[in-house]
Design a protein around this motif. Structure first.
Motif, PDB file in Angstrom:
ATOM      1  N   LEU A 175      -1.673  -2.273  -3.631  1.00  0.00           N
ATOM      2  CA  LEU A 175      -0.226  -2.060  -3.626  1.00  0.00           C
ATOM      3  C   LEU A 175       0.356  -2.082  -5.037  1.00  0.00           C
ATOM      4  CD1 LEU A 175       0.785  -4.306  -0.597  1.00  0.00           C
ATOM      5  CD2 LEU A 175       0.825  -1.824  -0.703  1.00  0.00           C
ATOM      6  N   ALA A 223       5.537 -10.257  -5.199  1.00  0.00           N
ATOM      7  CA  ALA A 223       6.695  -9.416  -5.485  1.00  0.00           C
ATOM      8  C   ALA A 223       7.708 -10.192  -6.315  1.00  0.00           C
ATOM      9  CB  ALA A 223       7.344  -8.934  -4.195  1.00  0.00           C
ATOM     10  N   LEU A 265      10.369  -1.856  -0.473  1.00  0.00           N
ATOM     11  CA  LEU A 265       9.986  -3.021  -1.262  1.00  0.00           C
ATOM     12  C   LEU A 265       9.052  -2.626  -2.409  1.00  0.00           C
ATOM     13  CD1 LEU A 265       9.927  -6.151  -1.614  1.00  0.00           C
ATOM     14  CD2 LEU A 265       7.947  -6.178  -0.120  1.00  0.00           C
ATOM     15  N   ILE A 266       8.025  -1.823  -2.090  1.00  0.00           N
ATOM     16  CA  ILE A 266       7.048  -1.453  -3.113  1.00  0.00           C
ATOM     17  C   ILE A 266       7.692  -0.573  -4.194  1.00  0.00           C
ATOM     18  CG2 ILE A 266       4.870  -0.226  -3.530  1.00  0.00           C
ATOM     19  CD1 ILE A 266       4.505  -2.906  -2.125  1.00  0.00           C
ATOM     20  N   LEU A 311       0.261  -4.791  -6.975  1.00  0.00           N
ATOM     21  CA  LEU A 311       0.782  -6.131  -7.260  1.00  0.00           C
ATOM     22  C   LEU A 311      -0.286  -7.041  -7.849  1.00  0.00           C
ATOM     23  CD1 LEU A 311       2.768  -6.665  -3.969  1.00  0.00           C
ATOM     24  CD2 LEU A 311       3.711  -6.364  -6.238  1.00  0.00           C
ATOM     25  N   ILE A 325       9.583  -2.816  -6.443  1.00  0.00           N
ATOM     26  CA  ILE A 325       8.734  -3.553  -7.384  1.00  0.00           C
ATOM     27  C   ILE A 325       8.284  -2.632  -8.505  1.00  0.00           C
ATOM     28  CG2 ILE A 325       6.532  -4.734  -7.654  1.00  0.00           C
ATOM     29  CD1 ILE A 325       6.885  -5.562  -4.639  1.00  0.00           C
ATOM     30  N   ASN A 326       7.835  -1.422  -8.145  1.00  0.00           N
ATOM     31  CA  ASN A 326       7.316  -0.504  -9.162  1.00  0.00           C
ATOM     32  C   ASN A 326       8.387  -0.057 -10.142  1.00  0.00           C
ATOM     33  OD1 ASN A 326       4.771  -0.660  -8.153  1.00  0.00           O
ATOM     34  ND2 ASN A 326       4.970   1.167  -6.863  1.00  0.00           N
ATOM     35  N   ARG A 386      -6.579   2.743  -5.011  1.00  0.00           N
ATOM     36  CA  ARG A 386      -5.235   3.255  -5.267  1.00  0.00           C
ATOM     37  C   ARG A 386      -5.292   4.459  -6.203  1.00  0.00           C
ATOM     38  NH1 ARG A 386       0.013   0.918  -5.701  1.00  0.00           N
ATOM     39  NH2 ARG A 386       1.274   2.051  -7.210  1.00  0.00           N
TER      40      ARG A 386
END
Lengths: 310, 295
Positions: B235, B150, A264-265, B237, A268-269, B251
């Motif tokens: 993450l 997302a 999923l990540i 987001l 998205i990226n 991060r």
């Protein structure tokens, strides 16, 4: 009764799946612009919409969407061209093993800690158990993961810190630190819940009766009280599994583990629209299925519910 | 604690203004709560006066000072772009606190309106609202936040929408249940009989009586909102670089954790402290306004 539950679950699944559809298509934010970036030409955008079926009327898109889910056709990645269904299937075991291992670690640490805390209420042990439980809620899981990675993986060099591992032994070795991280968070919840449930049960009349009869205190706690105290802990399983599942997304990122969260990540990226949609669907279905399973388990373990629903 | 929050159901105690003023004095009697309130105050000051407190520009890159450890010049060291971690950590309080306050507030306002309408009108309105909020309640709020951001894409506004929406069902549930319990009171029948409109009854009779439990729920969710902001930014987001937030400092710090763990440790410690302070105050507020839920 079973029929009602099946119908109920079907409605819930359709609702959740529809919410994902609404989130991806109707909410503000053009997926074509999101995928191609702000500087895409109108022709590129139109070509993308045609390829993804985004130029069709909404009702038709919705029906296609439902058909694709039923046939498990999640399309292919826009970046690698791989089948998304195959990719998810390859990644799923890593997420499942992490979630299960974290649950086990959490129960093994959390339940005894909660028992100790409740039976020695007000003692130093109780105090430290409660501080640890509070820390478990306040320390973000990804920070805890980073600390564990620094200490056990890099400074002490005890366990591998990157990836998911190949072959059983290697995989288990790669699982230790991520499972420990999530398991500690889980232990904080479990010990808190065990403590308050046990304190509640120890106040009941039948415990006083048992003590009055001269039953050994250990027997009172482990045979009479703990069994009943564990009911809320066990029925909370659904929430825990889902909490561990949402935590696994960040943990997979830290330990560079494969898994549904990292699919999923990555999606998205890299603005991989079909991959994000598939990832969201998997998580949504996970939530629904865990809840349905928990509903069934309640009915199985608690005979009272069976009578009411008849 | 998350698990606890997910299943919060607060009964509606009768609340008057005097009661709540009394609650405040009980609240400040506990030294730990007072200490936490000071910590929270300090965080707010840090966020508001960040440009004056921070020694350097948090987004300015300096290629002469990349990936440095802590020193007299850079207390928390620098990241791989040569940005000052201390300044970034100070500025990071801004998105966290803004979100920590705004998300429960927005969710509280919207959830109260929806929950009150569902509780007051009952019937199909209630069935639809309850059904949707039941389904959403099944999702842990972090997961719901991740899923919505997302779908929406990153950015601060989307982040507020995502987290508020993730909290919405919790407020709907409390507002609905509290409204329904107030509806049984004779004074509501009296108001209806005297010909008051539903809007007036909701505003004048029901809202003041259900605000207590809703305040409790709102304070309990501030800590969670801050934690979710950090997770989402971690993450990728949430708050987008170069703007600083505690989550994205961690991060960024991950890639060079081997040589320079100071960024991860500094930002992680600050998030933990902030969440801890809000969490303790939230629990204290709950214990005062709703003593039965205490363990």
């Amino acid at each position: 009764m079973l029929f009602n539950r099946v119908v109920d679950s079907a409605i819930t699944i359709i609702m959740v799946v529809s919410l994902v559809f609404v989130a991806m298509r109707i909410l503000p934010g053009d997926p074509a612009v999101a995928a191609l970036g702000e500087y895409a030409t109108p022709e590129q955008l139109a070509a993308f919409r045609a390829r993804m079926g985004l130029d069709a009327p909404l009702w038709l898109q919705y029906l296609t969407f439902l058909r694709d889910i039923v046939t498990l056709n999640f399309g292919t990645s826009m970046i690698t061209g791989e089948s998304i269904a195959a990719m998810l299937l390859a990644n799923l075991p890593y997420t499942v093993e992490l979630t299960v291992a974290a649950m086990l670690v959490g129960m093994i640490i959390g339940v005894p800690m909660g028992v100790l805390s409740a039976t020695r209420r007000g003692s130093a042990a109780d105090y430290s158990a409660r501080v640890i439980a509070l820390a478990g809620f306040c320390v973000p899981d990804f920070f805890l993961g980073a600390l564990i990675l620094i200490i056990f993986g890099l400074k002490l060099d005890l366990f591998p810190v990157m990836g998911g591992g190949v072959g059983f032994a290697d995989r288990m070795e790669h699982l230790v630190l991520p499972a420990l991280t999530l398991g500690l968070v889980m232990a904080a919840f479990t010990s808190r819940l065990t403590r308050s449930a046990l304190l509640e049960v120890l106040r009941r009349d039948y415990i006083r009766t048992a003590r009055a009869k001269g039953v050994d205190e250990h027997w009172v706690i482990y045979k009479h009280a703990l069994r009943n105290a564990l009911i809320p802990v066990v029925t909370g399983f659904g929430i825990y599994i889902l909490t561990m599942l949402s935590g696994s997304i960040a943990i997979e990122l830290i330990f560079a583990r494969p898994g549904v969260g990292s699919v999923l990540i990555n999606g998205i990226n890299s603005r991989d629209y079909p991959m994000v949609q598939a990832g969201l669907l998997v998580f949504a279905l996970f939530v629904v299925l865990v809840n349905i399973a928990m509903d069934l388990i309640y009915v199985l373990i608690d005979p009272r519910l069976r009578r009411v629903s008849k | 604690m998350i698990a606890g929050n997910e299943s919060i159901a607060v009964e509606a105690p009768e609340q008057t203004r005097a009661d709540r003023l009394g609650a405040w004095s009980i609240l400040v009697r506990n030294p730990i709560t007072v200490a936490c309130l000071f910590v929270i105050g300090a965080f707010f000051l840090m966020a508001i006066f960040a440009p004056w407190i921070a020694p350097r520009d948090p987004v300015k890159q300096n290629y002469l000072a990349m990936s440095q450890g802590p020193s007299a010049q850079y207390w928390f060291g620098t990241d791989r772009y040569g940005r000052d971690i201390l300044s970034r950590t100070i500025y990071g309080a801004r998105p966290s606190l803004a979100l920590g306050v705004l998300a429960p507030l927005l969710a509280g306002v919207a959830g109260t309106i929806i929950g009150m309408l569902a509780g007051y009108f009952g019937g199909w309105v209630d069935r639809v609202v309850s059904r949707i909020s039941d389904v959403l309640m099944a999702f842990p709020s972090l997961l719901l936040g991740i899923m919505i951001s997302a779908a929406l894409g990153p950015g601060f506004t989307n982040l507020i929408v995502a987290i508020s929406f993730a909290f919405l069902p919790r407020f709907i549930r409390v507002a609905r249940a509290s409204t329904m319990s107030i509806m049984a009171e004779p004074y509501i029948d009296a108001s209806v009989a005297s010909g008051q409109t539903w809007f007036r009854i909701l505003r004048k009779q029901i809202l003041p009586n259900i605000s207590g439990p809703l305040i409790v729920v709102a304070t309990l969710w501030v800590a969670t909102a801050i934690r979710i902001e950090a997770s989402l930014s971690f993450l990728g987001l949430g708050t987008q670089p170069p703007a600083a937030s505690w989550g994205n400092i961690i991060r960024d710090g991950l890639t060079e954790m081997l040589v320079n763990p100071s960024a991860v440790i500094a930002a992680g410690f600050v998030v933990t402290l902030c969440v801890l302070a809000f969490n303790m105050v939230g629990d204290a507020v709950r214990d005062v306004l709703d003593p039965e839920s205490r363990d």
